[in-house]
Design a protein around this motif. Sequence first.
Motif, PDB file in Angstrom:
ATOM      1  N   ALA A 162       0.859  -1.229   0.159  1.00 44.38           N
ATOM      2  CA  ALA A 162       0.148   0.052  -0.010  1.00 44.38           C
ATOM      3  C   ALA A 162       0.764   1.286  -0.132  1.00 44.38           C
ATOM      4  O   ALA A 162       0.409   2.286  -0.172  1.00 44.38           O
ATOM      5  CB  ALA A 162      -0.809   0.168   1.350  1.00 44.38           C
ATOM      6  N   CYS A 163       2.296   1.148   0.069  1.00 47.30           N
ATOM      7  CA  CYS A 163       3.127   2.438   0.140  1.00 47.30           C
ATOM      8  C   CYS A 163       3.480   2.782  -1.115  1.00 47.30           C
ATOM      9  O   CYS A 163       3.744   2.081  -2.021  1.00 47.30           O
ATOM     10  CB  CYS A 163       4.298   1.682   0.925  1.00 47.30           C
ATOM     11  SG  CYS A 163       5.642   3.220   1.037  1.00 47.30           S
ATOM     12  N   CYS A 210      10.751   7.480   2.764  1.00 46.47           N
ATOM     13  CA  CYS A 210       9.518   7.655   3.309  1.00 46.47           C
ATOM     14  C   CYS A 210       8.880   9.006   3.114  1.00 46.47           C
ATOM     15  O   CYS A 210       9.498   9.724   3.236  1.00 46.47           O
ATOM     16  CB  CYS A 210       9.519   7.267   4.813  1.00 46.47           C
ATOM     17  SG  CYS A 210       7.810   7.644   5.558  1.00 46.47           S
ATOM     18  N   GLY A 211       7.675   8.863   2.564  1.00 44.66           N
ATOM     19  CA  GLY A 211       6.915  10.210   2.230  1.00 44.66           C
ATOM     20  C   GLY A 211       5.840  10.506   3.175  1.00 44.66           C
ATOM     21  O   GLY A 211       5.183  11.457   2.584  1.00 44.66           O
ATOM     22  N   ASN A 212       5.832   9.677   4.054  1.00 43.88           N
ATOM     23  CA  ASN A 212       4.649  10.227   5.180  1.00 43.88           C
ATOM     24  C   ASN A 212       3.259   9.908   4.464  1.00 43.88           C
ATOM     25  O   ASN A 212       2.397  10.803   5.066  1.00 43.88           O
ATOM     26  CB  ASN A 212       4.722  11.444   5.730  1.00 43.88           C
ATOM     27  CG  ASN A 212       5.972  11.610   6.762  1.00 43.88           C
ATOM     28  OD1 ASN A 212       6.003  10.610   7.405  1.00 43.88           O
ATOM     29  ND2 ASN A 212       6.695  12.600   6.676  1.00 43.88           N
ATOM     30  N   ALA A 213       2.905   9.135   3.722  1.00 45.05           N
ATOM     31  CA  ALA A 213       1.533   8.986   3.071  1.00 45.05           C
ATOM     32  C   ALA A 213       0.810   8.124   4.261  1.00 45.05           C
ATOM     33  O   ALA A 213      -0.430   8.172   4.283  1.00 45.05           O
ATOM     34  CB  ALA A 213       1.718   8.088   1.605  1.00 45.05           C
ATOM     35  N   GLN A 214       1.613   7.322   5.131  1.00 46.18           N
ATOM     36  CA  GLN A 214       0.984   6.671   6.374  1.00 46.18           C
ATOM     37  C   GLN A 214       0.099   5.636   5.807  1.00 46.18           C
ATOM     38  O   GLN A 214      -0.993   5.131   6.810  1.00 46.18           O
ATOM     39  CB  GLN A 214       0.443   7.504   7.266  1.00 46.18           C
ATOM     40  CG  GLN A 214       1.635   8.585   7.763  1.00 46.18           C
ATOM     41  CD  GLN A 214       1.228   9.171   8.938  1.00 46.18           C
ATOM     42  OE1 GLN A 214       0.241   9.268   9.475  1.00 46.18           O
ATOM     43  NE2 GLN A 214       2.239   9.846   9.743  1.00 46.18           N
ATOM     44  N   ASN A 215      -0.047   5.053   4.751  1.00 42.51           N
ATOM     45  CA  ASN A 215      -0.890   3.874   4.225  1.00 42.51           C
ATOM     46  C   ASN A 215      -0.571   2.781   5.112  1.00 42.51           C
ATOM     47  O   ASN A 215      -1.442   1.816   5.605  1.00 42.51           O
ATOM     48  CB  ASN A 215      -0.702   3.754   2.962  1.00 42.51           C
ATOM     49  CG  ASN A 215      -1.335   4.662   1.870  1.00 42.51           C
ATOM     50  OD1 ASN A 215      -2.041   5.680   2.526  1.00 42.51           O
ATOM     51  ND2 ASN A 215      -1.161   4.473   0.729  1.00 42.51           N
ATOM     52  N   ARG A 218      -2.253   2.060   8.281  1.00 42.18           N
ATOM     53  CA  ARG A 218      -3.789   2.050   7.987  1.00 42.18           C
ATOM     54  C   ARG A 218      -4.056   0.556   7.447  1.00 42.18           C
ATOM     55  O   ARG A 218      -4.968   0.129   7.941  1.00 42.18           O
ATOM     56  CB  ARG A 218      -4.306   3.040   6.999  1.00 42.18           C
ATOM     57  CG  ARG A 218      -4.177   4.367   7.266  1.00 42.18           C
ATOM     58  CD  ARG A 218      -4.963   5.091   8.604  1.00 42.18           C
ATOM     59  NE  ARG A 218      -6.401   4.519   8.316  1.00 42.18           N
ATOM     60  CZ  ARG A 218      -7.264   5.687   8.003  1.00 42.18           C
ATOM     61  NH1 ARG A 218      -6.665   6.821   7.596  1.00 42.18           N
ATOM     62  NH2 ARG A 218      -8.512   5.459   7.904  1.00 42.18           N
ATOM     63  N   THR A 227       4.500   4.294  11.809  1.00 44.69           N
ATOM     64  CA  THR A 227       4.492   5.739  11.668  1.00 44.69           C
ATOM     65  C   THR A 227       5.253   6.158  12.943  1.00 44.69           C
ATOM     66  O   THR A 227       6.283   6.981  12.666  1.00 44.69           O
ATOM     67  CB  THR A 227       3.283   6.495  11.393  1.00 44.69           C
ATOM     68  OG1 THR A 227       2.376   6.095  12.191  1.00 44.69           O
ATOM     69  CG2 THR A 227       2.990   6.057   9.901  1.00 44.69           C
TER      70      THR A 227
END
Lengths: 248, 210
Positions: A162-163, A210-215, A218, A227
Motif C-alpha cells: 500500500a506504500c 518514506c514520504g509520510n503517506a502513512q498507508n 492503515r 509511523t
Amino acid sequence: MSSTIEVHIKRQKEAGKQPYWEKFRVPYQASMNVITILQEIQRNPVTTSGEKVAPVAWDCSCLEEVCGACTMVINGHVRQSCSALVDKLEQPIVLEPMRKFPVVRDLVVNRQRMFESLKKIQAWTAIDGTYDLGPAEKQAPQHQHELYLFARCMTCGCCVDACPQYTREGDFVGPAALGQAYLFNNNKSARFQAEERLNALMGEGGIQDCGNAQNCVRVCPKDIPLTRAIAKLNGATMAQFFKNLLFK
Amino acid sequence: MSESNSAPFLLRRFQSLLGIIPVGAFFAEHAFTNGLAFFQGMEHWDEAVAFINGLPLLLFMEIFLIGVPIILHALIGIYIWIFCETNVQHYGYFRNWLYTLQRWTGIIAIVFIGYHVYKLRIEWHYTTDLHIVNSGYVAAYFHELWHVIFYFVGISAATFHFANGLWNFGVKWGITVGERAQVISCYICTAIGVAVYVFFMASLYAFTTA
C-alpha cells in the motif's frame, strides 16, 4: 444473500506472462472466507462462461492471520484472504495478486525482497560468539509491551504493497523493515548493532524514501504503530548522521 | 557491514530543510508584506517594497537565499516525484491524499513561481523605466482576469505545499513522533497555512480591486 457468489480473479500463468481476468461463480455457504472460495474453485474450476480452466493457485498456511502467506488484493485493498469474510465483502469479489511483488502464478507472489530488506537492516540479535555472552539485561514491562507491538510483524507485505514510495523498480526497504529496525535497535541484546542499522538506513532505499503517506499503518493487519517507529528512527538517523559527521 | 553511504539520506533531508529555511520562511514573509496592501493600504505596501529594495546585497540575497534554494528544492522534489506511485484510487486515506496533493501542488507551484518571478520581478526591468515595482504596475497586471485566476490557483497550491511541508518536516526530523503529536501539529500547520493564505488572498483582492 444470494445463493452464489461471483468472483473475478486476475490470473497469470507464470512470471513475466500477461495477466488476464476470469470470472467464477461458487455456491454460498455460511461463514465463508476468501480461502474457502478458492477451495471451491479448485474443486470445480469452471468459469461463468462454462469453460473448464486450470485451478487458481494461491498461498496459505496458518488460516488465522498470523503467518501472512495468504495476503492478496481483495476488492482493491491488500489484506489476508483467511480473515476476509465473504459476508463482509462487496460482490462481485475481486481478487488480485499483491501489486508490488513479482507474480509466480495467479495469486502467488515472490516476497523475497522483504527478506532482503530484513537482511539489510540486520533484523536479528547477534548472539553467536566464541564465549557465553550471558543473559540479556533486564527490561521494564512497559518497554517490553511497547516493543512487542513490533514483534507481531509477520512480514505479510500489506504495508509495502500500500506504500506509494515502495515501487517494483525501487529499492526502498519499506515500513515493515523500518519497524523491525526500531524493534531490534531497542532490544536489550540486539541494540549493540544499532549504529550499523542506522547507517544502513541512510543508504540507498533507506528511511529517507518514506514520504509520510502513512498507508502502512492503515493497512497493517496487526495494528503495528509503524509511523511512530519511522518518526523515532528519523530522529535517530539524524543524530547518527551528525555523529558520523562530527565525531568520526 | 560495508562502508556506509549516507548521500541519499543527506540529499532528502537537505531538500526538506530548504523547504523550510529559507524557502518557507521567505514565503511567509512574502505573504506578510503583500498583506499590507489590503490591511494597511497601497502606500504602505509601496513603502515596504521600497524598504526591501533598499536592503544591502539584495540581488545576492534574491539569487542565493531565495532563487537557488527554490530551484534546488524543486529539482530534488521532481526527482523524488518521479519514483513514487501514487495510489489514492485504491487507498483514499486522508494522509495519502495529502501525500499525493503534496506532489501535484509542488508541480503547480514550480510553474506558478517561475511565471510569477518572470512577470513581476524580471520583465519590468526591461520593458519599463521603473527602478522599483510599484502598486500601480501590479494593479494594472491584475486587470486581466486570467492573471487573477492563475494567481488564485498558484497561491492555493503553494500555500498547501508550504503548510503540509511544514507538517512533514516535523515527522522527517523526528520532532513529531507520536500519533497525538502528529494530529496536533496538523492543526498548527493548518492554522499557519490559513494565516498565510488569508494574507496572500487579501493582497490579491486589494490589487484586483485597486
